[in-house]
Design an enzyme around this catalytic site. Structure first.
Site, PDB file in Angstrom:
ATOM      1  N   LEU A   1      -9.908  -7.399   2.114  1.00  0.00           N
ATOM      2  CA  LEU A   1     -10.370  -8.939   2.317  1.00  0.00           C
ATOM      3  C   LEU A   1      -8.966 -10.274   1.814  1.00  0.00           C
ATOM      4  O   LEU A   1      -8.700 -10.854   2.131  1.00  0.00           O
ATOM      5  CB  LEU A   1     -10.988  -8.687   0.801  1.00  0.00           C
ATOM      6  CG  LEU A   1     -12.515  -9.076   0.953  1.00  0.00           C
ATOM      7  CD1 LEU A   1     -13.011  -9.357  -0.104  1.00  0.00           C
ATOM      8  CD2 LEU A   1     -12.936  -9.198   2.331  1.00  0.00           C
ATOM      9  N   GLY A   2      -7.745  -9.482   2.087  1.00  0.00           N
ATOM     10  CA  GLY A   2      -7.115 -10.766   2.315  1.00  0.00           C
ATOM     11  C   GLY A   2      -6.325 -10.592   3.168  1.00  0.00           C
ATOM     12  O   GLY A   2      -6.954 -10.675   4.512  1.00  0.00           O
TER      13      GLY A   2
ATOM     14  N   TYR B   1       8.628  -7.894  -6.765  1.00  0.00           N
ATOM     15  CA  TYR B   1       8.471  -7.833  -5.066  1.00  0.00           C
ATOM     16  C   TYR B   1       8.828  -6.306  -4.655  1.00  0.00           C
ATOM     17  O   TYR B   1       8.406  -5.287  -3.735  1.00  0.00           O
ATOM     18  CB  TYR B   1       7.361  -8.494  -3.995  1.00  0.00           C
ATOM     19  CG  TYR B   1       6.841  -8.693  -2.998  1.00  0.00           C
ATOM     20  CD1 TYR B   1       5.346  -8.024  -2.623  1.00  0.00           C
ATOM     21  CD2 TYR B   1       7.679  -9.283  -2.006  1.00  0.00           C
ATOM     22  CE1 TYR B   1       5.000  -8.190  -1.664  1.00  0.00           C
ATOM     23  CE2 TYR B   1       7.292  -9.532  -0.464  1.00  0.00           C
ATOM     24  CZ  TYR B   1       6.259  -8.657  -0.442  1.00  0.00           C
ATOM     25  OH  TYR B   1       5.280  -8.962   0.466  1.00  0.00           O
TER      26      TYR B   1
HETATM   27  N1  SER Z   1       4.943 -13.349   3.040  1.00  0.00           N
HETATM   28  C1  SER Z   1       5.436 -12.740   1.581  1.00  0.00           C
HETATM   29  C2  SER Z   1       5.321 -13.694   0.195  1.00  0.00           C
HETATM   30  O1  SER Z   1       5.660 -14.616   0.732  1.00  0.00           O
HETATM   31  C3  SER Z   1       6.325 -11.985   2.453  1.00  0.00           C
HETATM   32  O2  SER Z   1       6.197 -10.408   2.994  1.00  0.00           O
HETATM   33  O3  SER Z   1       5.667 -12.844  -0.250  1.00  0.00           O
END
Ligand code: SER
Length: 319
Positions: free
Chosen positions: A10-11, A142
């Site tokens: 759903l992402g 991340y």
């Molecule tokens: N679209 C992502 C983000 O901005 C980058 O992979 O976290």
């Protein structure tokens, strides 16, 4: 690739990936999973769907055992800005989920895809025309997750012969599902605000170049990479991908071709700006082109036209 199980369905990416895979491989051959139920009217609800928290290995294995996929696409993850707000949770979800998914791929002999990101680069990475193989010392949680993920996927390929494949996605732009918690999200928000309000305040400053790509090109790239001859995939974990290197003023000018009155101003968010400043301005995609024929179709102008028209249509349906 005939029977595919997808996490994070759903992402932002999963929503369109499921639809495309079902169109290509058959509705019943794609199991969509997510931590929450889809809306009853969503396209995802038209085929097999199961609730799955990717940190729950037992449940993940049960679903693999009953659905019997040959391919696993692991999309569930927190994006950069959300991960920065809760780094320990991001580690648990992004790395715990990935380890469970890789283990499932190893035990059940599944072809495997998971996305990496331009977030896997950091301030010491060459910023312009960033090479495929280069310094990767990201400064966001991340990014740390993404580098570790690339290494883990390569480890599972070399050590256990799992057919792992991955790409470093740039910001992905779509009118179907809005992203949540990414640094590149301004480049999606700007289109929705242009149509709905005629103005936008960007949380990313002018002159901040980042790589981007239209979602259709991203989904096509996943399918193309998964169908490619594995022998040719020298950089399989993970390929640099991009279709354009842009900054907010460029998007403004592209929008003003259709909405001359559109106004852009800035309310810079320091956390997301710091992340953006640590990422490349433009990455080199020559390995993806050479090894499996990556060939995006949308540049900024073509994408802008499609985005604005699609959002206008959405607004008409809702009004
Ligand atoms: N679209 C992502 C983000 O901005 C980058 O992979 O976290």
């Amino acid at each position: 690739m005939k029977k595919i199980m997808i996490t994070g369905a759903l992402g932002q990416i999963g929503t369109e990936l499921v639809v495309k895979c079902r169109a290509l491989y058959g509705n019943d051959n794609v199991l969509a999973t997510d931590i929450r139920e889809p809306e009853a009217d969503s396209a995802i609800a038209n085929g097999p769907f199961e609730i799955l928290d990717v940190t729950d290995k037992t449940r993940m294995y049960e679903l693999v055992e009953s659905f019997k996929p040959d391919t696993f696409m692991h999309m569930a993850a927190l994006l950069s800005a959300t991960a920065e707000k809760n780094p320990l949770f991001a580690w648990d979800l992004n790395m715990g989920g990935l380890m469970n998914a890789l283990e499932a791929a190893r035990e059940f002999n599944l072809q495997f895809f998971t996305p990496s990101s331009i977030g896997a680069f950091g301030p010491s990475t060459p910023k312009v025309n960033t090479p495929q193989v280069t310094i990767q010392r990201p400064t966001s949680m991340y990014g740390v997750n993404k580098v570790a993920g690339e290494l883990l996927c390569q480890y599972y390929f070399e050590k256990f012969n799992v057919d792992t494949r991955s790409v470093r996605f740039p910001g992905l732009i779509s009118h179907i599902k809005e992203p949540g918690g990414g640094t590149t999200d301004y480049a999606v928000d700007i289109y929705f605000k242009a149509v709905r309000e005629g103005r936008y305040a960007s949380f990313i400053d002018k002159n901040t170049f980042m790589d981007m790509k239209y979602m259709e090109d991203a989904i096509d790239a996943i399918i193309q990479l998964m169908e490619a001859d594995g022998v040719k995939l020298i950089n399989r974990n993970a390929y640099n991908l991009s279709a354009m290197s842009i900054e907010p003023e460029m998007v403004k000018e592209a929008i003003q071709e259709y909405y001359p009155e559109f106004e852009l101003d800035y309310e810079v968010d320091s956390v997301r700006q710091a992340i953006a400043d640590s990422w490349p301005n433009s990455i080199d995609v020559s390995c993806a082109r050479a090894e499996w024929g990556f060939n995006p179709q949308y540049d900024l102008n073509k994408m802008t036209k499609v985005m604005l028209e699609a959002i206008e249509d959405k607004e008409k349906v809702q009004s």
